[in-house]
Design an enzyme around this catalytic site. Structure first.
Site, PDB file in Angstrom:
ATOM      1  CG  HIS A   1      -0.155   0.264   2.525  1.00 36.75           C
ATOM      2  ND1 HIS A   1       0.202  -0.915   3.317  1.00 36.75           N
ATOM      3  CD2 HIS A   1       0.080   1.165   3.347  1.00 36.75           C
ATOM      4  CE1 HIS A   1       0.876  -0.593   4.106  1.00 36.75           C
ATOM      5  NE2 HIS A   1       0.641   0.915   4.475  1.00 36.75           N
TER       6      HIS A   1
HETATM    7  C1  UD1 Z   1      -2.226   5.244   6.066  1.00 40.37           C
HETATM    8  C2  UD1 Z   1      -1.019   5.720   6.561  1.00 40.37           C
HETATM    9  C3  UD1 Z   1       0.247   4.610   6.284  1.00 40.37           C
HETATM   10  C4  UD1 Z   1      -0.133   3.422   6.910  1.00 40.37           C
HETATM   11  C5  UD1 Z   1      -1.653   3.058   6.361  1.00 40.37           C
HETATM   12  C6  UD1 Z   1      -1.890   1.604   7.085  1.00 40.37           C
HETATM   13  C7  UD1 Z   1      -0.625   8.233   6.497  1.00 40.37           C
HETATM   14  C8  UD1 Z   1       0.249   9.252   5.759  1.00 40.37           C
HETATM   15  N1  UD1 Z   1      -0.531   7.169   5.861  1.00 40.37           N
HETATM   16  O1  UD1 Z   1      -2.100   5.072   4.638  1.00 40.37           O
HETATM   17  O2  UD1 Z   1       1.218   5.367   6.983  1.00 40.37           O
HETATM   18  O3  UD1 Z   1       0.835   2.379   6.674  1.00 40.37           O
HETATM   19  O4  UD1 Z   1      -2.527   3.778   6.538  1.00 40.37           O
HETATM   20  O5  UD1 Z   1      -2.918   1.020   6.232  1.00 40.37           O
HETATM   21  O6  UD1 Z   1      -1.114   8.293   7.591  1.00 40.37           O
HETATM   22  N2  UD1 Z   1      -9.525   4.096   2.207  1.00 40.37           N
HETATM   23  C9  UD1 Z   1     -10.945   3.547   2.304  1.00 40.37           C
HETATM   24  N3  UD1 Z   1     -11.055   2.977   3.565  1.00 40.37           N
HETATM   25  C10 UD1 Z   1     -10.526   3.187   4.529  1.00 40.37           C
HETATM   26  C11 UD1 Z   1      -9.422   4.072   4.322  1.00 40.37           C
HETATM   27  C12 UD1 Z   1      -8.804   4.560   3.345  1.00 40.37           C
HETATM   28  O7  UD1 Z   1     -11.331   3.437   1.217  1.00 40.37           O
HETATM   29  O8  UD1 Z   1     -10.982   2.685   5.587  1.00 40.37           O
HETATM   30  C13 UD1 Z   1      -9.023   4.682   0.863  1.00 40.37           C
HETATM   31  C14 UD1 Z   1      -9.445   6.116   0.523  1.00 40.37           C
HETATM   32  O9  UD1 Z   1      -9.498   5.982  -0.878  1.00 40.37           O
HETATM   33  C15 UD1 Z   1      -8.154   6.932   0.839  1.00 40.37           C
HETATM   34  C16 UD1 Z   1      -7.050   5.851   0.621  1.00 40.37           C
HETATM   35  O10 UD1 Z   1      -7.521   4.609   0.959  1.00 40.37           O
HETATM   36  O11 UD1 Z   1      -8.130   8.120   0.137  1.00 40.37           O
HETATM   37  C17 UD1 Z   1      -5.783   6.290   1.603  1.00 40.37           C
HETATM   38  O12 UD1 Z   1      -6.143   6.479   2.793  1.00 40.37           O
HETATM   39  P1  UD1 Z   1      -5.140   7.152   3.822  1.00 40.37           P
HETATM   40  O13 UD1 Z   1      -5.599   6.790   5.414  1.00 40.37           O
HETATM   41  O14 UD1 Z   1      -4.820   8.536   3.337  1.00 40.37           O
HETATM   42  O15 UD1 Z   1      -3.673   6.671   3.731  1.00 40.37           O
HETATM   43  P2  UD1 Z   1      -3.356   5.064   3.667  1.00 40.37           P
HETATM   44  O16 UD1 Z   1      -2.576   4.594   2.435  1.00 40.37           O
HETATM   45  O17 UD1 Z   1      -4.429   4.178   4.196  1.00 40.37           O
HETATM   46  N1  UDP Z   2      -3.063  -6.582   8.699  1.00 36.74           N
HETATM   47  C1  UDP Z   2      -4.339  -7.136   8.582  1.00 36.74           C
HETATM   48  N2  UDP Z   2      -4.992  -7.592   7.576  1.00 36.74           N
HETATM   49  C2  UDP Z   2      -4.659  -7.441   6.289  1.00 36.74           C
HETATM   50  C3  UDP Z   2      -3.293  -6.623   6.230  1.00 36.74           C
HETATM   51  C4  UDP Z   2      -2.292  -6.229   7.473  1.00 36.74           C
HETATM   52  O1  UDP Z   2      -4.754  -7.560   9.848  1.00 36.74           O
HETATM   53  O2  UDP Z   2      -5.209  -7.576   5.305  1.00 36.74           O
HETATM   54  C5  UDP Z   2      -2.340  -6.245   9.821  1.00 36.74           C
HETATM   55  C6  UDP Z   2      -0.862  -7.045  10.134  1.00 36.74           C
HETATM   56  O3  UDP Z   2      -1.310  -7.864  10.731  1.00 36.74           O
HETATM   57  C7  UDP Z   2      -0.271  -5.684  10.799  1.00 36.74           C
HETATM   58  C8  UDP Z   2      -0.966  -4.379  10.476  1.00 36.74           C
HETATM   59  O4  UDP Z   2      -2.133  -4.843   9.826  1.00 36.74           O
HETATM   60  O5  UDP Z   2      -0.688  -6.079  12.379  1.00 36.74           O
HETATM   61  C9  UDP Z   2      -0.053  -3.515   9.364  1.00 36.74           C
HETATM   62  O6  UDP Z   2      -1.009  -2.444   9.208  1.00 36.74           O
HETATM   63  P1  UDP Z   2      -0.662  -1.845   7.756  1.00 36.74           P
HETATM   64  O7  UDP Z   2       0.229  -2.777   6.932  1.00 36.74           O
HETATM   65  O8  UDP Z   2      -1.873  -1.205   7.174  1.00 36.74           O
HETATM   66  O9  UDP Z   2       0.224  -0.351   8.079  1.00 36.74           O
HETATM   67  P2  UDP Z   2       1.872  -0.245   8.412  1.00 36.74           P
HETATM   68  O10 UDP Z   2       2.374  -0.941   9.275  1.00 36.74           O
HETATM   69  O11 UDP Z   2       2.727  -0.233   6.871  1.00 36.74           O
HETATM   70  O12 UDP Z   2       1.729   1.304   8.683  1.00 36.74           O
END
Ligand code: UD1
Ligand code: UDP
Length: 367
Positions: free
Chosen positions: A208
């Protein structure tokens, strides 16, 4: 004795497994009351509520419902909404976790209201300032009053940035606490059967990071390499909402869906996901937390990034940074048993929350 009020900020998927063990440990204490503040950065059921269910968290005491947006919009909205709550309720401590936008936003609010801020998972550095998370880490650590670190390298990073050592408590890795808390349920989940897989006969994929998924060229090359690699090792790809959106925008979803050996799924619940990871031959990821969980389990982790803020998972654990064009060769090493699986780092033992409560009690003058 007045109960000390502690706000635990939960915002996005990786925060929940860090906050949960702390919430449960604080709930056993008589000197404080922990309250959960959900900023709403993640809001889909399978990015938020399912984790509250699996991790046995109660509903949040406050929900800010900020949703998605640009960095400035999201950070700003969290600040505006959390300031109202923090001003009104005056917590004694604000605990922010990890490196997401809500982490920095709530740290800024707490600090400016002169409420002591604790950063859970402090001191991690990738050295790559093009990552939004790196900016969040640097800024949060610069203003937090207490820094809870997972390992010695994190302490060293903070000291190098002139953080005074009295602010640092090395307490260990909270993600491992969550895994240990739910280990029986994780072991009992039947995901391998559900996906008709063979134990150690598949890889789990989760991606992601904007650097991988936000550009058509890099995402197309990822899809192409995964497709070839899946001929020798079947894959389950749990698709993050950001990635699903980009696959759609770049016209790549149909190509991925056409891969016979790649099972696409929506993001999985924590218990389901960890069950799948624990029986996998390998994990292909750019997640931060997954690098740690695979190190703990000794599962080969192929991290499709140029840098990591978690170098200990490479030095001591089962992680390796892999360029996309090398994916197939490195998976070959995994299948030939030539991939190093390492050992568990110190203080990654399921007791981080316990240690952090002792450390906080000392700072709160109640021990
Ligand atoms: C965010 C964090 C990242 C973390 C990740 C974990 C920041 C800058 N980024 O990235 O560090 O690793 O979460 O997963 O804080 N969306 C949905 N449903 C949701 C949430 C998001 O559809 O419940 C979609 C939306 O289109 C949104 C996009 O995902 O615009 C990105 O979501 P956002 O929270 O901005 O960033 P992440 O890529 O999830
Ligand atoms: N995780 C989960 N389901 C998924 C993918 C990840 O439960 O489909 C969990 C994973 O075990 C870990 C956490 O999500 O505990 C990591 O989150 P993510 O990769 O979204 O964020 P990051 O750690 O990169 O910030």
């Amino acid at each position: 004795m007045n109960l000390q009020k502690i706000h635990l900020i939960a915002a996005a998927r990786p925060n929940f497994m860090k906050i949960a063990p702390l919430y449960h440990a604080l709930s056993q204490e008589r000197w404080c009351r922990a309250e959960i503040v959900h900023t709403g950065q993640h809001y889909d059921y399978n990015m938020s509520d399912s984790f509250f269910r699996d991790l046995k968290l109660p509903e949040a005491d406050f929900h800010l419902e900020v949703g998605s947006g640009s960095h400035a919009e999201q950070t700003g909205r969290v600040m505006i909404e959390y300031e109202k709550i923090a001003e009104h309720t005056r917590p004694d401590w604000v605990v922010v976790a990890g490196d997401v936008n809500s982490t920095l936003a709530c740290a800024l609010v707490g600090t400016k209201l002169c409420i002591p801020v604790v950063h859970l998972e402090a001191g991690l550095r990738s050295g790559d300032r093009s990552m939004p998370e790196e900016i969040n880490r640097l800024a949060t650590d610069a203003i937090a009053d207490v820094l809870w670190t997972p390992s010695a390298d994190a302490d060293a990073n903070l000291l190098r940035e002139n953080v005074p050592d009295y602010k640092i408590d090395r307490v260990g890795n909270f993600m491992i606490d969550s895994y240990e808390m739910l280990r029986d349920s994780i072991d009992a989940a039947k995901m391998v059967e559900r996906f008709a897989l063979v134990p150690r006969g598949y890889a789990v994929v989760t991606l992601h990071r904007p650097a991988n998924v936000d550009h058509a060229d890099s995402l197309a090359s990822l899809v192409a390499q995964l497709s070839i690699a899946s001929d020798s090792l079947p894959m389950v790809f749990a698709v993050h909402p950001r990635t699903r959106k980009r696959l759609g925008e770049f016209g790549l979803l149909a190509r991925l869906e056409a891969c016979a050996n790649i099972r696409l799924t929506a993001p999985l619940g924590y218990i389901e996901f960890m069950n799948l990871v624990s029986s996998a031959a390998a994990v292909v990821t750019d997640s931060g937390g997954v690098q740690e969980e695979t190190t703990y389990l000794g599962i080969p982790c192929l991290t499709l990034r140029d840098t990591t803020e978690r170098p200990i998972t490479i030095e001591e654990g089962s992680n390796r940074l892999v360029q996309i064009h090398a994916l197939i060769d490195v998976l070959g090493e995994v299948m030939n048993g030539r991939f190093r699986t390492g050992r568990r780092p110190a203080l990654w033992d399921g007791k981080a929350a316990q240690r952090s409560v002792i450390a906080l009690k000392r700072r709160a003058n109640v021990s």
